[in-house]
Design an enzyme around this catalytic site. Structure first.
Site, PDB file in Angstrom:
ATOM      1  N   CYS A   3       0.865  -1.178   0.000  1.00 32.14           N
ATOM      2  CA  CYS A   3       0.000   0.000   0.000  1.00 32.14           C
ATOM      3  C   CYS A   3       0.903   1.230   0.000  1.00 32.14           C
ATOM      4  CB  CYS A   3      -0.899   0.056   1.240  1.00 32.14           C
ATOM      5  SG  CYS A   3      -1.936  -1.398   1.497  1.00 32.14           S
ATOM      6  N   THR A   4       0.339   2.381  -0.288  1.00 30.89           N
ATOM      7  CA  THR A   4       1.057   3.645  -0.178  1.00 30.89           C
ATOM      8  C   THR A   4       0.107   4.674   0.389  1.00 30.89           C
ATOM      9  OG1 THR A   4       2.279   3.053  -2.198  1.00 30.89           O
ATOM     10  CG2 THR A   4       2.519   5.299  -1.376  1.00 30.89           C
TER      11      THR A   4
END
Length: 506
Positions: A3-4
């Protein structure tokens, strides 16, 4: 799970909003279809049981309703991921982060143990599957979210390291788990933004202040403007007993103490943070060349920075869609050395399932000040769509996702557009950029139209009707634009097929 995350303080955003946003990516080898829905209080369980860890948790009897972006396919749990509750508190969970053997040896992760060889089953701790569902319906501020989750972590533990963001109109808090039961949280400075790939990120933490302020934040009903740090009550003893502080000057750097420093970080994690910082602060530091102050391999990239200009929704979407555009690392580039193309893990990858950006706008009535922007599939090719968050239901085009691939679902249409545009990138990117600009422009226009209508209406029922009407009109607009774009990228891909035929070939 990759994820970011990006978090934007209210003085760093273009309109005074707090903004939290996160990509949620599937594991390799599969997609996890998602949907955008509302969870009503009567749908919330009073005893929660995790599918993965089998942990059982008694929940309060007074849950609030909330928006959610859960899995659309049964079998692996809810994975509510992101949402806003009736008290106008938002959260996104989680950013899977990394640690080191010293931490995990001192406070092991709490993993599920099935019944075996005469031993009874042992439940594990909580994880990404569970966190939004057991926290968001019960909190009335971002700080209260930190306290509730912290107490659950201390009691039940966790089977994975995670970062979680909490948000209200005034502030944003970022919590990182440490081993199985410990945690720390830091307030995002109002004038700054934070970027987070999949590694422990907090680089400065005033432990003494966090411990001195415990009485303040253990009573979250009180307001304390100077509250900046929170942590588990025994964190100082835990650090000392296990010799986790690696500083030479006595100033704790959590990233050194609790984080990872693997070679794989320099391929998977630090390049993503480097690229986001490089975009939002291009002149503040030297990011490229032999004199670069920070590179994709830097372990000391700042956790937060003051941006050079105020950050917009479009800026957030751009950095969370990036594939190192303008550098030799872009996998779609036709310039530079071939060996460098695709060298680093992009942010906008094809296995992204959704992007949620929660925008809490100042100076507006509380039933219409929050916009939840939602996108599905690869951010390089998708669009970000705004919805009023104080609602009873969401449009079918966004909520009806199932396992079945269909053009009646925005999730699956976005998947198809992304797959076709990726495979025909050079000829399709023009259509994608037009699609993105069109939907964002019309989205802003429709929100502006309904903001004006809501400002004139005082009846609560009619205001709710206007918000639902706005969301449906936006969904209808997106469905048309997505269908048109699917048609265009399908044509571009078909034109590249080996058996393609045109009259000029005759």
């Amino acid at each position: 799970m990759g994820c970011t995350t990006i978090l934007v303080g209210k003085k760093a955003s273009y309109d005074g909003s707090t903004m939290i946003a996160r990509n949620d990516d599937s594991g390799s080898g599969h997609y996890m279809p998602k949907k955008f829905v509302v969870v009503h209080p009567e749908e919330q369980p009073r005893k929660y049981k995790s599918v993965i860890s089998h942990v059982e948790i008694d929940l309060p009897d007074d849950p609030m309703g909330y928006t959610s972006v859960p899995n659309a396919v049964d079998g692996e749990g809810i994975w509510a991921a992101s949402g806003v509750n009736e008290a106008n508190v938002g959260m996104t969970a989680t950013e899977t982060i990394t640690s080191n053997p010293r931490v995990l040896g001192a406070d092991p992760l709490v993993t599920y143990q099935p019944a075996k060889d005469g031993k009874e089953e042992a439940a594990g701790g909580i994880g990404e599957e569970d966190i939004v569902s057991i926290v968001l319906p019960y909190i009335h501020s971002a700080r209260e979210g930190v306290i509730r989750l912290g107490s659950i972590l201390e009691k039940y533990g966790t089977y994975e390291m995670n970062g979680i963001a909490f948000q209200d109109q005034n502030e944003i808090w970022w919590l990182e788990t440490i081993g199985g039961h410990h945690w720390m949280a830091r307030k995002v400075p109002d004038e700054a933004y934070v970027v987070m790939p999949n590694q422990l990120g907090i680089d400065k933490f005033d432990l003494e202040k966090a411990l001195r302020d415990q009485e303040k934040y253990r009573c979250p009903c009180e307001e304390y403007a100077d509250l900046e740090y929170m942590c588990s009550a025994d964190l100082k003893e835990f650090i000392s007993k296990n010799h986790l502080d690696l500083s030479m000057d006595g100033v704790l750097n959590p990233r050194d103490a609790f984080g990872s420093h693997d070679d794989s970080d320099h391929v998977y994690n630090t390049p993503r943070a480097w690229y986001m910082l490089r975009n939002l602060n291009p002149k503040t530091k030297i990011w490229d060349g032999v004199n670069a102050e920070f590179t994709p391999y830097s372990d000391d990239l700042p956790w937060c920075m003051i941006p050079e200009k105020k950050i917009t929704v479009e800026d957030v979407k751009y950095v969370l869609s990036s594939h190192y555009q303008g550098t030799s690392y872009d996998p779609y580039a036709s310039y530079g050395e071939k060996e460098q193309r695709g060298a680093f893990r992009s942010i906008g990858v094809n296995r992204t399932d959704f992007l949620s950006l929660i925008q809490m706008r100042p100076g507006m009535e509380k039933d219409c000040n929050i916009l939840e922007w939602v996108a599905f599939a690869s951010n390089a090719f998708n669009v970000l769509v705004p919805f009023y968050a104080t609602i009873d239901t969401t449009p079918d085009y966004f909520s009806s996702t199932t396992r079945e691939v269909t053009t009646d679902s925005f999730y699956w249409v976005s998947r198809m557009i992304g797959a076709m545009a990726d495979a025909s990138y050079k000829s399709s990117i023009f259509h994608i950029e037009r699609y993105q600009e069109c939907v964002m422009s019309k989205g802003h226009q429709l929100i502006g139209k309904y903001d004006a209508l809501l400002e004139k209406e005082s009846d609560a029922a009619k205001r709710m009707s206007l918000r639902h009407q706005a969301n449906q009109e936006i969904a209808d607009m997106v469905k048309k634009e997505a269908s048109d774009t699917l048609n265009k990228v399908l044509y571009e891909l078909s034109n590249q097929m080996k058996n393609a035929y045109s009259r000029s070939d005759a």
